[in-house]
Write a protein that holds these residues in place. Sequence first.
Motif, short mmCIF file in Angstrom:
data_model
loop_
_atom_site.label_atom_id
_atom_site.label_comp_id
_atom_site.label_asym_id
_atom_site.label_seq_id
_atom_site.Cartn_x
_atom_site.Cartn_y
_atom_site.Cartn_z
N ARG A 187 -6.27 -4.67 5.20
CA ARG A 187 -6.42 -5.47 6.43
C ARG A 187 -6.82 -6.92 6.15
O ARG A 187 -6.68 -7.77 7.02
N ILE A 188 -7.35 -7.22 4.97
CA ILE A 188 -7.79 -8.60 4.71
C ILE A 188 -6.66 -9.46 4.13
O ILE A 188 -6.87 -10.63 3.81
N ALA A 189 -5.46 -8.90 4.00
CA ALA A 189 -4.33 -9.69 3.50
C ALA A 189 -3.98 -10.80 4.47
O ALA A 189 -4.15 -10.66 5.69
N ARG A 190 -3.49 -11.91 3.94
CA ARG A 190 -2.98 -12.99 4.79
C ARG A 190 -1.67 -12.56 5.44
O ARG A 190 -0.97 -11.66 4.93
N PRO A 191 -1.26 -13.20 6.54
CA PRO A 191 0.00 -12.83 7.19
C PRO A 191 1.22 -12.96 6.27
O PRO A 191 2.21 -12.24 6.45
N ASP A 192 1.17 -13.89 5.29
CA ASP A 192 2.33 -14.09 4.42
C ASP A 192 2.30 -13.16 3.20
O ASP A 192 3.19 -13.23 2.34
N GLN A 193 1.31 -12.27 3.12
CA GLN A 193 1.21 -11.34 1.99
C GLN A 193 1.72 -9.97 2.44
O GLN A 193 1.02 -9.22 3.12
N ASP A 194 2.96 -9.66 2.06
CA ASP A 194 3.57 -8.39 2.49
C ASP A 194 3.67 -7.37 1.36
O ASP A 194 4.34 -6.35 1.50
N ARG A 195 3.04 -7.64 0.24
CA ARG A 195 2.98 -6.68 -0.87
C ARG A 195 1.51 -6.42 -1.20
O ARG A 195 0.87 -7.24 -1.86
N PHE A 196 0.99 -5.31 -0.71
CA PHE A 196 -0.39 -4.91 -1.02
C PHE A 196 -0.35 -4.04 -2.27
O PHE A 196 0.23 -2.95 -2.27
N ILE A 197 -0.96 -4.54 -3.34
CA ILE A 197 -0.91 -3.84 -4.63
C ILE A 197 -2.33 -3.46 -5.02
O ILE A 197 -3.22 -4.32 -5.09
N LEU A 198 -2.53 -2.19 -5.26
CA LEU A 198 -3.84 -1.65 -5.56
C LEU A 198 -3.89 -1.25 -7.03
O LEU A 198 -3.19 -0.34 -7.46
N LYS A 199 -4.71 -1.99 -7.79
CA LYS A 199 -4.91 -1.64 -9.20
C LYS A 199 -6.16 -0.76 -9.31
O LYS A 199 -7.23 -1.13 -8.83
N LEU A 200 -6.01 0.38 -9.94
CA LEU A 200 -7.09 1.33 -10.07
C LEU A 200 -7.81 1.18 -11.40
O LEU A 200 -7.29 0.56 -12.33
N SER A 201 -9.00 1.75 -11.50
CA SER A 201 -9.69 1.82 -12.79
C SER A 201 -8.97 2.82 -13.68
O SER A 201 -8.33 3.75 -13.20
N SER A 202 -9.10 2.64 -15.00
CA SER A 202 -8.32 3.47 -15.92
C SER A 202 -8.55 4.96 -15.70
O SER A 202 -7.60 5.74 -15.61
N TRP A 203 -9.82 5.38 -15.55
CA TRP A 203 -10.12 6.80 -15.44
C TRP A 203 -9.68 7.40 -14.11
O TRP A 203 -9.62 8.63 -13.96
N ASN A 204 -9.33 6.57 -13.13
CA ASN A 204 -8.82 7.09 -11.86
C ASN A 204 -7.56 7.92 -12.06
O ASN A 204 -7.24 8.80 -11.25
N ALA A 205 -6.83 7.64 -13.14
CA ALA A 205 -5.59 8.39 -13.41
C ALA A 205 -5.87 9.86 -13.73
O ALA A 205 -4.93 10.66 -13.74
N LEU A 206 -7.12 10.22 -13.97
CA LEU A 206 -7.47 11.64 -14.13
C LEU A 206 -7.30 12.39 -12.81
O LEU A 206 -7.32 13.62 -12.80
N HIS A 207 -7.14 11.66 -11.71
CA HIS A 207 -7.09 12.26 -10.38
C HIS A 207 -5.72 12.05 -9.73
O HIS A 207 -5.64 11.85 -8.51
N LEU A 208 -4.67 12.12 -10.51
CA LEU A 208 -3.33 11.88 -9.96
C LEU A 208 -2.97 12.80 -8.79
O LEU A 208 -2.36 12.34 -7.82
N PRO A 209 -3.30 14.10 -8.83
CA PRO A 209 -2.95 14.93 -7.67
C PRO A 209 -3.57 14.43 -6.37
O PRO A 209 -2.91 14.40 -5.32
N LEU A 210 -4.84 13.99 -6.41
CA LEU A 210 -5.47 13.42 -5.21
C LEU A 210 -4.81 12.12 -4.79
O LEU A 210 -4.58 11.88 -3.60
N LEU A 211 -4.51 11.28 -5.76
CA LEU A 211 -3.86 10.00 -5.45
C LEU A 211 -2.48 10.22 -4.84
O LEU A 211 -2.08 9.50 -3.91
#
Length: 324
Positions: free
Chosen positions: A129-153
């Motif tokens: 929600r905090i993206a500017r109006p001209d930002q139409d690509r919201f990209i979420l970079k996760l922490s490395s160990w978050n990949a241990l939770h791929l089924p949840l993601l």
Amino acid sequence: MEPVLSAVPQPVPARLHHEAGRITADWADIAGTDPGLPFFDDRIAGAGPGWRAELPLTGDAPAPAALILHTGRCGSTLVSRSLSLLTRCHVVSEPQALNDVLSVDGVWPFLPAATKVEALRRVAAALARIARPDQDRFILKLSSWNALHLPLLDQAFPGVPKLFVYRRPDEILVSLRDRPAGWMRRAAHRMQAGLFLGGTPSQVADTPLAFAAQVLGRILAGVVRDVERQGAGDWLLVPYEALPQALTTQILPWLGLIPTAEEADRLAHAAGRHAKDPTGRQRFEPDGTRKRAAVTADLAALARDLADAHHDRLEHLRLQAGQA
């Protein structure tokens, strides 16, 4: 290029809590902080006083256009910082509120999967929600160990494409030996370490570096399983050696982005700078040769026994998919 600082309020969840059946957050207003800082928590650290309030439902907030997952120490910060230089990209890097949901601290590891999936979606929506109006690509970079939770993601963000940045396990372990990651402290607490790995305390290695090799192996194995299950079309696999060229030859086309001439100049400049230096003045020097020279016999054995086979399988899948 000078960063564009927002004068419009930008409330974001800094930490997440589950209290009496409600998902609440410690909030911070990051308006006026530098959006080009390497990590999202750098912006929160520069914000004013925070407050506690409930985390809203997702509403009509857009889902991420892509998730960036990675092994750590592999060039993923170069990718996220470079993408943040593009006008259309709203990039959030390793938010602690999302880490809270996946952590082994407090009540979160004992909550139902559906509750954690809902929390992940609400965190992402609040960040979108905090993206500017001209930002139409919201990209979420996760922490490395978050990949241990791929089924949840995958449950939280179904159909969202995933970029995975990775590196040779022995080179990563050299970096972790020289500059241990914070999550490696889990090795000293076998119950927490077992939860972190998704196994039992008896399976935890007896040294922080061996534990790190276990985590790395599980991350790689999980990505291999997901790529094999979903098909390589849902993933873009980028090895460290392909950077920074892969930014323009693979990653931008995969995101459907064509940089302007000015943006291309910014990307070229960023490629020569150390991505984790918030000032942007430190030059980047490739360190693969130096790290391979620093591999000891014990470290090589950890990589071979716990991670190399999964790395090699991932390389095979990448080449098989034509992502060279």
